[in-house]
Design a protein around this motif. Structure first.
Motif, mmCIF file in Angstrom:
data_model
loop_
_atom_site.group_PDB
_atom_site.id
_atom_site.type_symbol
_atom_site.label_atom_id
_atom_site.label_comp_id
_atom_site.label_asym_id
_atom_site.label_seq_id
_atom_site.Cartn_x
_atom_site.Cartn_y
_atom_site.Cartn_z
ATOM 1 N N LYS A 149 0.822 -1.205 0.000
ATOM 2 C CA LYS A 149 0.000 0.000 0.000
ATOM 3 C C LYS A 149 0.854 1.252 0.000
ATOM 4 O O LYS A 149 1.974 1.267 0.524
ATOM 5 C CB LYS A 149 -0.944 0.029 1.205
ATOM 6 C CG LYS A 149 -0.242 0.138 2.554
ATOM 7 C CD LYS A 149 -1.226 0.319 3.698
ATOM 8 C CE LYS A 149 -1.769 1.719 3.794
ATOM 9 N NZ LYS A 149 -0.757 2.720 4.177
ATOM 10 N N ASP A 174 1.519 5.051 1.390
ATOM 11 C CA ASP A 174 1.319 5.735 2.663
ATOM 12 C C ASP A 174 0.212 6.761 2.486
ATOM 13 O O ASP A 174 -0.059 7.224 1.374
ATOM 14 C CB ASP A 174 2.620 6.421 3.088
ATOM 15 C CG ASP A 174 2.579 6.856 4.534
ATOM 16 O OD1 ASP A 174 2.806 6.011 5.411
ATOM 17 O OD2 ASP A 174 2.307 8.039 4.782
ATOM 18 N N GLU A 175 -0.431 7.137 3.600
ATOM 19 C CA GLU A 175 -1.544 8.087 3.489
ATOM 20 C C GLU A 175 -1.106 9.469 3.026
ATOM 21 O O GLU A 175 -1.926 10.244 2.510
ATOM 22 C CB GLU A 175 -2.297 8.191 4.817
ATOM 23 C CG GLU A 175 -1.556 8.865 5.960
ATOM 24 C CD GLU A 175 -0.698 7.886 6.755
ATOM 25 O OE1 GLU A 175 -0.256 8.283 7.857
ATOM 26 O OE2 GLU A 175 -0.463 6.752 6.286
ATOM 27 N N ASN A 194 -3.033 5.039 -3.328
ATOM 28 C CA ASN A 194 -3.710 6.116 -2.607
ATOM 29 C C ASN A 194 -4.263 7.113 -3.620
ATOM 30 O O ASN A 194 -3.526 7.936 -4.174
ATOM 31 C CB ASN A 194 -2.737 6.800 -1.650
ATOM 32 C CG ASN A 194 -3.420 7.865 -0.800
ATOM 33 O OD1 ASN A 194 -4.618 8.097 -0.902
ATOM 34 N ND2 ASN A 194 -2.641 8.517 0.054
ATOM 35 N N MET A 245 -6.868 2.979 -2.356
ATOM 36 C CA MET A 245 -6.877 3.386 -0.955
ATOM 37 C C MET A 245 -7.408 4.804 -0.839
ATOM 38 O O MET A 245 -7.150 5.656 -1.697
ATOM 39 C CB MET A 245 -5.464 3.312 -0.392
ATOM 40 C CG MET A 245 -5.328 3.837 1.025
ATOM 41 S SD MET A 245 -3.613 3.716 1.588
ATOM 42 C CE MET A 245 -3.397 5.334 2.311
ATOM 43 N N SER A 268 -8.148 8.036 2.127
ATOM 44 C CA SER A 268 -8.128 8.608 3.473
ATOM 45 C C SER A 268 -9.560 9.013 3.812
ATOM 46 O O SER A 268 -10.040 10.080 3.409
ATOM 47 C CB SER A 268 -7.190 9.815 3.524
ATOM 48 O OG SER A 268 -5.840 9.418 3.416
ATOM 49 N N HIS A 281 -9.528 0.185 0.156
ATOM 50 C CA HIS A 281 -8.744 0.069 1.385
ATOM 51 C C HIS A 281 -8.984 1.341 2.189
ATOM 52 O O HIS A 281 -8.528 2.431 1.823
ATOM 53 C CB HIS A 281 -7.267 -0.088 1.023
ATOM 54 C CG HIS A 281 -6.366 -0.367 2.185
ATOM 55 N ND1 HIS A 281 -6.227 -1.618 2.745
ATOM 56 C CD2 HIS A 281 -5.550 0.459 2.887
ATOM 57 C CE1 HIS A 281 -5.359 -1.563 3.735
ATOM 58 N NE2 HIS A 281 -4.939 -0.313 3.852
ATOM 59 N N HIS A 338 -8.432 3.902 4.907
ATOM 60 C CA HIS A 338 -7.418 4.365 5.864
ATOM 61 C C HIS A 338 -8.054 5.386 6.800
ATOM 62 O O HIS A 338 -8.658 6.354 6.355
ATOM 63 C CB HIS A 338 -6.234 4.994 5.133
ATOM 64 C CG HIS A 338 -4.987 5.031 5.959
ATOM 65 N ND1 HIS A 338 -4.883 5.772 7.114
ATOM 66 C CD2 HIS A 338 -3.788 4.399 5.815
ATOM 67 C CE1 HIS A 338 -3.681 5.614 7.639
ATOM 68 N NE2 HIS A 338 -3.000 4.779 6.870
ATOM 69 N N ARG A 339 -7.883 5.173 8.095
ATOM 70 C CA ARG A 339 -8.608 5.982 9.081
ATOM 71 C C ARG A 339 -7.786 7.144 9.615
ATOM 72 O O ARG A 339 -8.142 7.711 10.664
ATOM 73 C CB ARG A 339 -9.067 5.102 10.227
ATOM 74 C CG ARG A 339 -7.940 4.658 11.163
ATOM 75 C CD ARG A 339 -8.459 3.726 12.249
ATOM 76 N NE ARG A 339 -7.532 3.664 13.369
ATOM 77 C CZ ARG A 339 -7.732 2.912 14.454
ATOM 78 N NH1 ARG A 339 -8.811 2.171 14.543
ATOM 79 N NH2 ARG A 339 -6.858 2.919 15.442
ATOM 80 N N ASN A 340 -6.698 7.547 8.964
ATOM 81 C CA ASN A 340 -5.846 8.592 9.536
ATOM 82 C C ASN A 340 -6.683 9.799 9.960
ATOM 83 O O ASN A 340 -7.560 10.253 9.250
ATOM 84 C CB ASN A 340 -4.737 8.985 8.561
ATOM 85 C CG ASN A 340 -5.244 9.517 7.246
ATOM 86 O OD1 ASN A 340 -5.523 10.705 7.087
ATOM 87 N ND2 ASN A 340 -5.395 8.625 6.256
ATOM 88 N N HIS A 393 -8.462 -0.071 8.722
ATOM 89 C CA HIS A 393 -7.296 -0.054 9.598
ATOM 90 C C HIS A 393 -7.723 -0.139 11.056
ATOM 91 O O HIS A 393 -8.684 0.509 11.473
ATOM 92 C CB HIS A 393 -6.492 1.223 9.378
ATOM 93 C CG HIS A 393 -5.531 1.133 8.245
ATOM 94 N ND1 HIS A 393 -4.181 1.323 8.384
ATOM 95 C CD2 HIS A 393 -5.723 0.839 6.934
ATOM 96 C CE1 HIS A 393 -3.576 1.168 7.220
ATOM 97 N NE2 HIS A 393 -4.504 0.873 6.321
ATOM 98 N N SER A 428 -1.417 -2.621 11.378
ATOM 99 C CA SER A 428 -0.193 -1.934 10.983
ATOM 100 C C SER A 428 0.273 -1.069 12.146
ATOM 101 O O SER A 428 -0.406 -0.976 13.159
ATOM 102 C CB SER A 428 -0.420 -1.078 9.732
ATOM 103 O OG SER A 428 -1.306 -0.014 10.019
#
Length: 429
Positions: free
Chosen positions: A188, A190-191, A228, A252, A254, A275, A277-279, A310, A355
């Motif tokens: 993956k 990165d965010e 992403n 992916m 965010s 995918h 991503h919960r950032n 995530h 992760s």
């Protein structure tokens, strides 16, 4: 009787929690601070939210949050004690319809600003199956992700491209080629790396997918790459189309910064795995008396149709306690509808992604916690910083998973696994 969804909250107030619960129910349905013209008994019977339970938790000596409303009122609002209670409210589904942003506004909207509370946290959401079916479903989920990667058994071993930013499209493709050879199942972005000037998606996707296709042609193995594509909605759709044209099967997003509507639109546009991503979730969740718990959070995003969520990792580098990570993983495995015993015709489970600081040494804790391997186990440094290279990093993870499944300690397994022995030596310190 009108179908209802249930929401559970943890509240803090110097007032009677039972009366505050009624304020919450009215504020988020047909009421306001006073009875108004048109608010007939018949309308209230049909549309008002109903308090189902108020369970007292205990008292505290200080309020968790400042509250100018209570300060203006004076009295117990200033002096306390402050009561904590768990409140469950049933909201009529017909008030909301199949409208995810409005669902979120109903269960997690102005409640946070109510003058009667010094703490408000949405903990759980439960939906009737007929209502749940009106929203999006994962297109891949657990079974589809396994099929797409060809991994029928065992945890899916993944990694995150590092460095996060700075590499060109060709540099990124070269790293992906190395990781494919190393034996990963999942890679993956990165965010913080979406569509940068030095490696725009228009160049990065074709370069990376050329490496993935070449590996598949040599070995038959299709590595899943989560590009992403976080952006404004129309751009995300274009990015997704590019990934699909190049033979990709995952994108992916965010989640918090794109929003429910954008992710729903993306879900309806593509059959690829999303995918999630919960950032930024920490801003919503870390204060114990404010925000939203993971069960409610992931429920809303599953209604948008994501396939992976995530959950962070056990014994990792972030702030979450291990029991919260474990509970989050089990939330991903639990169907959202509360009236569908045995899952029935609804399978909306999603793949939890572990992760943050993960390596072979965190595998035993993960296995003990979930007792299953329907998960993405992602290690950045645990693979890319292995002293013998990425292939040994991947092997150390696979050997660790095999050991825990067979009831063997990592130390014993390391006696016949040089890769695992090196990982324990390097990261165990």
């Amino acid at each position: 009787m009108t179908a209802t969804l249930n929401a559970t909250y943890l509240i803090e107030t110097p007032l009677d929690p039972r009366k505050v619960a009624e304020v919450m129910a009215g504020e988020q349905s047909c009421g306001t601070f006073t009875r108004v013209e048109g608010e007939t008994d018949a309308l209230r019977e049909r549309a008002r939210a109903v308090v189902q339970a108020v369970d007292f938790v205990g008292d505290v000596e200080r309020p968790s949050l400042p509250n100018a409303f209570l300060e203006r009122k004076g009295g117990p609002g200033v002096t306390g004690p402050w009561h904590r209670a768990r409140v469950r409210i049933a909201f009529p589904c017909d008030n909301i319809g199949a409208n995810l942003p409005t669902l979120a506004a109903t269960v997690a909207g102005n409640l946070y600003d109510l003058g009667e509370v010094t703490g408000m946290r949405l903990e759980r959401i439960a939906l009737p199956s007929a209502y749940r079916k009106q929203f999006e479903f994962p297109r891949c989920g657990i079974a589809g992700t396994r099929e797409a990667t060809g991994v029928a058994r065992g945890a899916l071993v993944g990694t995150i491209l590092k460095p996060n930013v700075g590499m060109s499209a060709q540099d990124t493709a070269a790293l992906v080629a190395r990781l494919c050879v190393a034996g990963v199942d999942f890679i993956k972005d990165d965010e913080v790396c979406a569509n940068p000037v030095h490696a725009p998606l228009a160049l990065r996707v074709p370069a990376v997918m050329a490496a993935v296709r070449a590996h598949r042609e040599r070995t038959g193995k299709q590595v899943m790459v989560a590009f992403n594509i976080t952006d404004e909605t129309e751009a995300m759709l274009r990015h997704a189309d590019l990934v699909r044209r190049e033979g990709g099967n995952c994108v992916m997003v965010s989640l918090n910064w794109c929003g429910f509507s954008a992710v729903q639109t993306l879900r309806r546009h593509t059959g690829m795995a999303i995918h999630g991503h919960r950032n930024g979730f920490g801003a919503m969740s870390r204060a114990p008396m404010l925000g939203i718990g993971f069960q409610a959070y992931q429920a809303l995003w599953r209604l948008a149709g994501v396939d992976h969520m995530h959950v962070h990792g056990l014994q990792g580098k972030f702030s979450q306690p291990d029991d919260e990570v474990v509970e989050s993983a089990h939330d991903c495995y639990t169907p959202l509808a509360f009236d569908t015993p045995g899952n029935g015709d609804i399978d909306d489970r999603v793949m939890p992604a572990f992760s943050s600081g993960q390596w072979a040494g965190t595998v035993p804790a993960t296995w003990r916690a979930v007792r299953r391997d329907d998960l993405l186990f992602m290690a950045g440094g645990g693979i890319l910083a292995h002293p013998d290279g990425p292939a040994a990093g991947v092997q150390s993870l696979r050997d660790a998973w095999q050991a825990v499944r067979e009831g063997e300690s990592l130390e014993a397994a390391a006696l016949h696994s040089p890769a695992l022995a090196a990982a324990l030596q390097r990261f165990g310190r």
